[in-house]
Motif scaffolding. Structure first.
Motif, mmCIF file in Angstrom:
data_model
loop_
_atom_site.group_PDB
_atom_site.id
_atom_site.type_symbol
_atom_site.label_atom_id
_atom_site.label_comp_id
_atom_site.label_asym_id
_atom_site.label_seq_id
_atom_site.Cartn_x
_atom_site.Cartn_y
_atom_site.Cartn_z
ATOM 1 N N LEU A 150 0.637 5.641 0.701
ATOM 2 C CA LEU A 150 -0.125 6.772 1.214
ATOM 3 C C LEU A 150 0.251 8.005 0.419
ATOM 4 N N THR A 168 0.839 -1.187 0.000
ATOM 5 C CA THR A 168 0.000 0.000 0.000
ATOM 6 C C THR A 168 0.878 1.242 0.000
ATOM 7 N N SER A 224 -6.077 12.236 2.797
ATOM 8 C CA SER A 224 -5.104 11.141 2.858
ATOM 9 C C SER A 224 -5.715 9.937 2.160
ATOM 10 N N LEU A 225 -4.996 9.397 1.210
ATOM 11 C CA LEU A 225 -5.482 8.269 0.421
ATOM 12 C C LEU A 225 -4.461 7.142 0.492
ATOM 13 N N ILE A 226 -4.902 5.990 0.968
ATOM 14 C CA ILE A 226 -4.054 4.796 0.959
ATOM 15 C C ILE A 226 -4.583 3.911 -0.157
ATOM 16 N N TYR A 227 -3.699 3.543 -1.064
ATOM 17 C CA TYR A 227 -4.114 2.746 -2.216
ATOM 18 C C TYR A 227 -3.140 1.600 -2.458
ATOM 19 N N ILE A 230 -8.649 1.716 -3.768
ATOM 20 C CA ILE A 230 -8.540 2.571 -2.577
ATOM 21 C C ILE A 230 -8.738 1.688 -1.356
ATOM 22 N N VAL A 231 -7.751 1.700 -0.458
ATOM 23 C CA VAL A 231 -7.816 0.906 0.762
ATOM 24 C C VAL A 231 -8.483 1.718 1.861
ATOM 25 N N ARG A 232 -8.085 2.965 1.997
ATOM 26 C CA ARG A 232 -8.668 3.850 3.016
ATOM 27 C C ARG A 232 -8.499 5.285 2.562
ATOM 28 N N GLN A 233 -9.499 6.092 2.884
ATOM 29 C CA GLN A 233 -9.472 7.503 2.526
ATOM 30 C C GLN A 233 -10.006 8.298 3.705
ATOM 31 N N SER A 234 -9.318 9.380 4.070
ATOM 32 C CA SER A 234 -9.784 10.234 5.163
ATOM 33 C C SER A 234 -9.332 11.658 4.902
#
Length: 88
Positions: free
Chosen positions: A43, A41, A78-81, A67-71
């Protein structure tokens, strides 16, 4: 007198070297995180409302990413992909 100067010159060089090592130690990054399927992943952060996070992810993954997590907080997205696996 020359011996004293030599001693201080070596000591200050050692002090500078140790200081540089300590300073560079703060620049290290953490190990990448992996998904259960083994993909790494990444960020990325960008201003809220901008499309640059998705553009960065797409460019890094040749277009295909999940997209794993977005905040968002404080005006920053913040985008974790993770890049999609390449079909064999």
């Amino acid at each position: 007198m020359k011996r004293r100067l030599s001693f201080f010159a070596r000591r200050s060089s050692l002090t500078l070297a140790i200081g540089a090592i300590v300073a560079l130690g703060g620049c290290s990054s953490s190990a990448p995180l992996f998904l259960p399927d083994g993909r790494t992943t990444t960020l990325v952060q960008c201003p809220v409302g901008s499309d640059s996070c998705s553009q960065q992810a797409a460019a890094s993954c040749n277009g295909a990413f999940d997209i794993v997590r977005q905040s968002s907080a404080g005006g920053t997205l913040s985008l974790i992909y993770a890049c999609r696996a390449v079909a064999k």
